[in-house]
Enzyme design. Structure first.
Site, short mmCIF file in Angstrom:
data_model
loop_
_atom_site.label_atom_id
_atom_site.label_comp_id
_atom_site.label_asym_id
_atom_site.label_seq_id
_atom_site.Cartn_x
_atom_site.Cartn_y
_atom_site.Cartn_z
N HIS A 83 -6.99 -20.99 10.12
CA HIS A 83 -8.40 -21.30 9.81
C HIS A 83 -9.12 -20.13 9.14
O HIS A 83 -9.78 -20.30 8.11
CB HIS A 83 -9.18 -21.71 11.06
CG HIS A 83 -10.65 -21.70 10.79
ND1 HIS A 83 -11.29 -22.69 10.08
CD2 HIS A 83 -11.59 -20.75 11.02
CE1 HIS A 83 -12.56 -22.36 9.88
NE2 HIS A 83 -12.77 -21.19 10.45
N ASP A 100 0.87 -1.18 0.00
CA ASP A 100 0.00 0.00 0.00
C ASP A 100 0.90 1.23 0.00
O ASP A 100 2.12 1.12 0.11
CB ASP A 100 -0.96 -0.02 1.20
CG ASP A 100 -0.22 0.08 2.51
OD1 ASP A 100 1.02 0.14 2.52
OD2 ASP A 100 -0.88 0.12 3.56
N CYS A 135 -9.01 -27.35 11.86
CA CYS A 135 -10.30 -28.05 11.87
C CYS A 135 -10.16 -29.55 11.67
O CYS A 135 -11.03 -30.32 12.07
CB CYS A 135 -11.21 -27.47 10.79
SG CYS A 135 -11.64 -25.75 11.11
N CYS A 142 -14.54 -27.35 6.94
CA CYS A 142 -13.24 -26.74 6.62
C CYS A 142 -12.15 -27.81 6.59
O CYS A 142 -12.12 -28.71 7.42
CB CYS A 142 -12.91 -25.68 7.66
SG CYS A 142 -11.33 -24.85 7.34
N ASP A 185 -8.28 -6.83 0.43
CA ASP A 185 -7.32 -7.10 1.49
C ASP A 185 -7.97 -6.63 2.78
O ASP A 185 -8.80 -5.72 2.76
CB ASP A 185 -6.02 -6.29 1.31
CG ASP A 185 -6.19 -4.86 1.77
OD1 ASP A 185 -6.80 -4.07 1.03
OD2 ASP A 185 -5.75 -4.52 2.89
N CYS A 245 -8.83 -27.12 6.88
CA CYS A 245 -7.56 -26.58 7.38
C CYS A 245 -7.01 -27.43 8.52
O CYS A 245 -7.70 -28.26 9.10
CB CYS A 245 -7.73 -25.11 7.81
SG CYS A 245 -8.27 -24.90 9.51
#
Ligand SMILES: [Zn+2]
Length: 384
Positions: A343, A96, A317, A312, A274, A314
């Protein structure tokens, strides 16, 4: 699009909204859009290893010019090999411009036509940013995409103040573009995106789109929408401005937001997002799941053997149960924040993957109808 080393191609479009999928080509590889970009403020997505970012589906990450300029300084970053080396990340990176930080958290000493002076949050010393300087700093940092320096008025600013800041942003953009070209333009491996301002005023936003898009840039962003306005205002601004941006360039909505916000913005034609929400919320022990938002510290999860989100895939999880995650968070273990960050990022990226799939099959509105209400709910342990 003809900018060397960069390109954007629309793949599929929704028949009922402005939603589209596409590919944004960068020197460090392609980004499938719509995409969410995790924020690595000080050259690290807090608590998450680069290989875990890849595993959860991150394609492009952010770093903050303001913070990297103050510490360790762009010359040091360049000496260390640039942001890609420092972040251990071979994929695309965006920096940015620092405008948002200067105007939202900065202790501003002086704003004039030339630039802005503010007090460093590190040592209190006075720092000067001008459009040219910010382009030079970002060039030294070495991201694939740099953002133009903009004056970002607060959500409470009067129309007159917003108008003045927006006009100045346009003059600053001209100076950014000039400096960017002097430093080699896109041939250098870095693209410059322009930022549309104009607060919540449709006419100012429309005029800003025109002024910013008069420059032939690789991409365009909508800024000034995460400075404390009402969600409804943000939605209206994006709904009005995004479709006015050139269809053959990536459109980036800065600093937004939550999975629910994505649906509205994507319906208006936004491609890139973002926000610190997934990682910041994780560190505060709040997670986004397919059934709604949970506070993991809730005592109801004490002996809960279930997965945090059975939908999920991930690490948190699939390998840990809710009771264990709660334990890690309530005892302040580092792994707690890391697992919840992994997660939440996976949840954001998975939502984007589902959105891209739905757009390609022209059922974006159906997915939106299915998911939006569930995503915004807060759920207690006995509601899971
Ligand atoms: Zn998960």
């Amino acid at each position: 699009m003809t900018h060397s080393r960069f390109g954007y191609q629309v793949l599929d479009s929704c028949s009922r909204t402005h939603a589209r999928t596409g590919v944004f080509e960068t020197p460090h590889g392609p980004v499938q859009t719509p995409a969410f970009m995790p924020v690595g403020t000080r050259a690290t997505v807090k608590g998450v290893l680069p290989r875990d970012l890849l595993e959860v589906g991150s394609q492009m990450v952010l770093a903050n010019t303001y913070h990297m300029h103050l510490r360790p300084g762009e010359d040091t970053v360049r000496e260390l090999g640039g942001l890609h080396t420092m972040m251990g990340w071979d994929g695309p990176i965006l920096t940015d411009s620092g405008g948002y930080q200067v105007f939202s958290m900065g202790d501003i000493c002086r704003i004039d036509e030339e630039g802005v002076s503010f007090k460093s949050i590190v040592d209190g010393g006075e720092v000067r940013f001008t459009p040219e300087r910010v382009v030079e700093i970002q060039r030294a940092l070495g991201a694939d995409v740099a953002m133009a320096f903009d004056q970002c008025p607060p959500g409470t600013a009067s129309r007159q103040e917003v108008e003045r800041a927006t006009d100045r942003t346009h003059r600053w953009l001209e100076r950014c573009v000039k400096r960017h070209r002097e430093l080699g333009g896109e041939e250098s491996g870095q693209a410059l995106f322009g930022i549309v301002q104009g607060g919540a005023h449709e006419d100012l936003r429309g005029a800003s789109v025109e002024a910013v898009c008069a420059h032939d840039l690789v991409g365009y962003a909508i800024g000034g929408v995460s400075v404390g306005e009402q969600p409804e205002l943000i939605r209206r601004v994006v709904e009005h401005s995004a479709p006015l941006l050139p269809a053959d360039r990536p459109r980036y909505l800065m600093g937004v937001g939550t999975p629910k916000d994505f649906f509205d913005a994507i319906a208006s034609g936004i491609d890139l997002f973002d926000c610190v929400t997934p990682t910041r919320n994780a560190r505060n022990h709040t997670v986004f799941t397919s059934r709604g938002r949970l506070n993991i510290r809730n005592r109801g999860f004490l002996e809960d053997q279930r997965s945090m989100d059975p939908e999920c895939d991930c690490m948190a999880c699939t390998r840990f149960n809710l009771g264990t995650l709660r334990h890690l968070c309530t005892t302040g273990e580092m792994l707690g924040g890391t697992l919840l960050s992994i997660h939440n990022l996976r949840f954001f990226h998975h939502t984007m993957e589902r959105i891209r799939q739905a757009i390609s099959e022209d059922r974006f509105e159906e997915l939106r109808g299915d998911l939006v209400e569930r995503l915004s709910r807060r759920v207690a342990p006995d509601e899971l």
